[in-house]
Design a protein around this motif. Structure first.
Motif: not given
Ligand code: GLP
Length: 248
Positions: A88-90, A134, A166-168, A224, A226, A228, A230
Motif C-alpha cells: 500500500t502507499s502512505f 519527502r 499527491q501520491s507517488l 522504485e 525506497v 523509509s 518511520y
C-alpha cells in the motif's frame, strides 16, 4: 496507585512505569491527559527524583507519553497499527485511518543512480533516476522520512509533478500507466541521526524503523527503491503468521 514493593527484586522505576502503563492501557489515563509530574511521583512513592524521571523517560521514549516543556507530561495517542502484508502507499494508509496525508518535499531531482540504487533497480550506475525525498505527514504531524528512487526511463517528467499533496503511486499509475504489484521489503531498527530527529520531531538517538522496499510492476521490472524511516514511537507494525506445515 498502590504502594511499591520495596522488598521485591524489581527496580522501583520499573514498578512505577508498570503502574502508569496499566492506567494508560485500561483507559484511566486517556490521550491528552496529564500524568503525575516527577515531583508528584517522588512524593507519592517516596522515591528519588531520578527514579521517577526514569519511569517517565522510558514511557516517553516508547511512545506512550510526550512532554511539553514547562507544561508537563501527557498521554500520547496510541501508535498507528500498520499491517506489513499489503503493498500500500502512505496516502492509502493514512486515508484508511481517517488521517489527512501530506508531504514536505525536501529534495526532488534527477541524478545518476549510484551503486546501491542501480543494483536494486537493475540499471547502470550512470543511468538517471528521479530522487524524491519527502517528509510524510499525517494531519500535519511528521511520521516518516522517505527517499524514493525511480529510473527516469520508466517514467519521465516526474520532476514536474507536485508531490506536496499527491501520491507517488497514483502519479506513476496516471502518468506512466505503471502499477506496482509486488515488493520486497526489509525492516530494521536504527537510531535517529541529528537530521532525522530534527525532521521527525524526536530526540536524537530515538529508535526509528528503517524500511527498504523494492517494488515491481506486473512484468517483474523493479520500479522504485525506497528508504523509509518511520517513527518508532508512532508506529506498530503487525503481521499475520500462517503455519504451513508441521516441521516438528
Ligand atoms: C509508503 C511506502 C513507500 C512508498 C510510499 C508511496 O510510504 N513505505 O515505499 O513509496 O508509501 O506513497 P505515496 O503513493 O503516498 O506517495
Amino acid at each position: 496507585m498502590e504502594n511499591l514493593g520495596k522488598h521485591v527484586p524489581i527496580p522501583l522505576y520499573f514498578q512505577i512505569k508498570t503502574r502508569l502503563l496499566e492506567l494508560i492501557e485500561n483507559g484511566q489515563f486517556k490521550p491528552g491527559d496529564q500524568v503525575p509530574s516527577e515531583r508528584e511521583l517522588t512524593e507519592r512513592f517516596s522515591v528519588s527524583r531520578m527514579t521517577a524521571r526514569q519511569a517517565l523517560t522510558e514511557l516517553e521514549s516508547q511512545g506512550y507519553l510526550y512532554r511539553i516543556q514547562g507544561k508537563g507530561t501527557f498521554v500520547a495517542t496510541p501508535k498507528l497499527e500498520q499491517p506489513l502484508a499489503g503493498l500500500t502507499s502512505f496516502t492509502e494508509d493514512m486515508r484508511r485511518r481517517g488521517l489527512a496525508p501530506g508531504a514536505r518535499v525536501l529534495t526532488a531531482q534527477e541524478a545518476p543512480a549510484g551503486k546501491k540504487a542501480a543494483k536494486l533497480l537493475g540499471i547502470a550506475e550512470t543511468a538517471t533516476i528521479f530522487r524524491l525525498e519527502r517528509l510524510r505527514l499525517a494531519d500535519g504531524e511528521p511520521m516518516a522520512l522517505e527517499t524514493s528512487h525511480i529510473p527516469v526511463a520508466l517514467c519521465p517528467g516526474l520532476l514536474e509533478a507536485d508531490f506536496r499533496d499527491q501520491s507517488l503511486y497514483r502519479i506513476l499509475a496516471e502518468r506512466c500507466d505503471t502499477r506496482l504489484v509486488k515488493a520486497d521489503q526489509s525492516l530494521e531498527a536504527v537510531p535517529a541521526t541529528a537530521y532525522d530527529a530534527e525532521m521527525l520531531h524526536v530526540r536524537e538517538g530515538t529508535p526509528l524503523l528503517l524500511m527498504e522496499r523494492v517494488s515491481r510492476d506486473a512484468s517483474d521490472k523493479p520500479v522504485e527503491f525506497v528508504r523509509s524511516l518511520y517513527r518508532g514511537d508512532r508506529y506498530r507494525f503487525t503481521t499475520e503468521l500462517i503455519r504451513r506445515e508441521e516441521s516438528l
